[in-house]
Design an enzyme around this catalytic site. Sequence first.
Site, mmCIF file in Angstrom:
data_model
loop_
_atom_site.group_PDB
_atom_site.id
_atom_site.type_symbol
_atom_site.label_atom_id
_atom_site.label_comp_id
_atom_site.label_asym_id
_atom_site.label_seq_id
_atom_site.Cartn_x
_atom_site.Cartn_y
_atom_site.Cartn_z
ATOM 1 N N HIS A 293 0.687 -1.035 -0.754
ATOM 2 C CA HIS A 293 0.225 0.166 -0.282
ATOM 3 C C HIS A 293 0.345 1.400 -0.444
ATOM 4 C CE1 HIS A 293 -3.496 2.236 0.892
ATOM 5 N NE2 HIS A 293 -2.544 3.077 1.399
ATOM 6 N N ASP B 31 -15.096 2.973 8.247
ATOM 7 C CA ASP B 31 -14.057 4.032 6.702
ATOM 8 C C ASP B 31 -14.366 4.693 5.649
ATOM 9 O OD1 ASP B 31 -11.400 4.595 6.732
ATOM 10 O OD2 ASP B 31 -11.140 3.719 5.156
ATOM 11 N N ARG C 186 -14.614 12.810 7.413
ATOM 12 C CA ARG C 186 -12.828 13.854 7.504
ATOM 13 C C ARG C 186 -11.782 14.664 6.582
ATOM 14 N NH1 ARG C 186 -9.436 9.062 7.953
ATOM 15 N NH2 ARG C 186 -7.440 10.603 7.646
ATOM 16 N N SER D 200 -7.666 3.538 9.006
ATOM 17 C CA SER D 200 -8.012 3.896 8.030
ATOM 18 C C SER D 200 -7.422 2.941 6.725
ATOM 19 C CB SER D 200 -8.791 5.445 7.338
ATOM 20 O OG SER D 200 -8.467 5.047 5.701
ATOM 21 N N LYS E 180 -8.626 -1.299 5.852
ATOM 22 C CA LYS E 180 -8.857 -2.521 4.902
ATOM 23 C C LYS E 180 -8.313 -3.376 4.565
ATOM 24 C CE LYS E 180 -9.693 2.220 3.768
ATOM 25 N NZ LYS E 180 -9.470 3.593 3.262
HETATM 26 N N1 URA Z 1 -6.021 6.787 2.742
HETATM 27 C C1 URA Z 1 -6.921 6.394 3.181
HETATM 28 O O1 URA Z 1 -6.959 4.731 2.954
HETATM 29 N N2 URA Z 1 -7.436 6.677 4.726
HETATM 30 C C2 URA Z 1 -6.697 8.001 5.407
HETATM 31 O O2 URA Z 1 -7.184 8.104 5.991
HETATM 32 C C3 URA Z 1 -5.989 8.284 4.316
HETATM 33 C C4 URA Z 1 -4.879 7.832 3.355
#
Ligand code: URA
Length: 436
Positions: free
Chosen positions: A86, A165, A172, A187, A191
Amino acid sequence: MAERHDAVDVIVTKRDGGTLTDDQIDWVIDAYTRGVVADEQMSSLAMAILQRGMTRAEIARWTQAMIETGERMDFSSLSRPTADKHSTGGVGDKITLPLAPLVAACGVAVPQLSGRGLGHTGGTLDKLESIPGWRAALTNEEMMSQLESVGAVVCAAGSGLAPADKKLYALRDVTGTVEAIPLIASSIMSKKIAEGTGVLVLDVKVGTGAFMKDIDQARELARTMVDLGTDAGVRTSALLTDMSTPLGRGIGNALEVTESLEVLAGGGPADVVELTVALAREMLAGAGVTDVDPAEALKDGRAMDAWKAMIRAQDGNPEAPMAVATHTEDVVAERDGVITRMDALGVGVAAWRLGAGRARQQDPVQAGAGVFLHKTLGEAVKAGDVIATLHTDTPDRMPRGLQALSEACGGDGAIEIGDSAPERTILLDSVGALTA
Ligand code: URA
């Protein structure tokens, strides 16, 4: 049925610097997902978290509570180990494109659930969608079968993973609370943990084109995410990598696919190759594969074969010509010298304004739009040389693209020519490295 907590008590606890109990966290995430905690209450809590922070235990519980609002995937029935990567997002960051087939070619399956771009950083799905016919949406069954047969899948994350999320991230975004490290870490990791990968390598970007502008913040985010993954049983590490200059020369969807194909053919820009190989080594080491050299698999065509199979499996035509924008404009050097600044944010915003990115989630993107850097950091130029070419299908976007380059860096401009440039370092640091 009566609720077991009151949102105002939870907000006040955090506002006053207290620690939330496990039950408060479980409740507030669940109640927000159910619509019992209102957006304005969650936004106030997010601001309190941004200002007061969270303990490691609070972040772990918050992440777990978000995972439990949705489904979890399970790849344990596959015949090979799984590893995922990621990136926190950067300009010209096409690394997933060569990396997923490369790691698959080395014997480790890559289930990469990706997103679309928002703002100046591009999304992997937008890039792949510039390949004619390629399909982002797969069922879980299609994903499993492709992981078994090809070994790599890049597809859209369904709405079933951590739905809390999804709702919280959108909130946010409009309440100035994106930048809280506990909220970013939970967050991303909710995932990734729900996705069920065995190994996770994080590419935490640092610099003007990244979320994290300075290395200490990036290190804290990396440490928080590595701890969350490790505590959840996922072998997790992070590389901290430079994002003050774009990666490679192509920035924009089709331009980035074309550059990835050069890397898969054993060539391509040195920085893209270096980062792709470094991330592949981490993923393979985490999966216990230490006797295969990913650099070799790029050179001898195995990664390219895996790429073609991966694209074909999702109905794309890997031999089709890539889209080319209808209009171009060159930026030329005004003097002899060396490129001493190629600012990632300025170039990213230019590519975005030219049509490579979107301002709202529902906007379309142009496949051919973007910026191609004929010269980048540290390279010599002569007066009159073309440094960059801007590409777009909508010529009325051209002035705003050029303006992004000239207004970057507080008006000093994204591109600077001087007499000598420092050597560029891509790999800045690591947290929890899996390679020996
Ligand atoms: N990417 C995400 O999935 N969440 C965040 O809070 C910031 C970047």
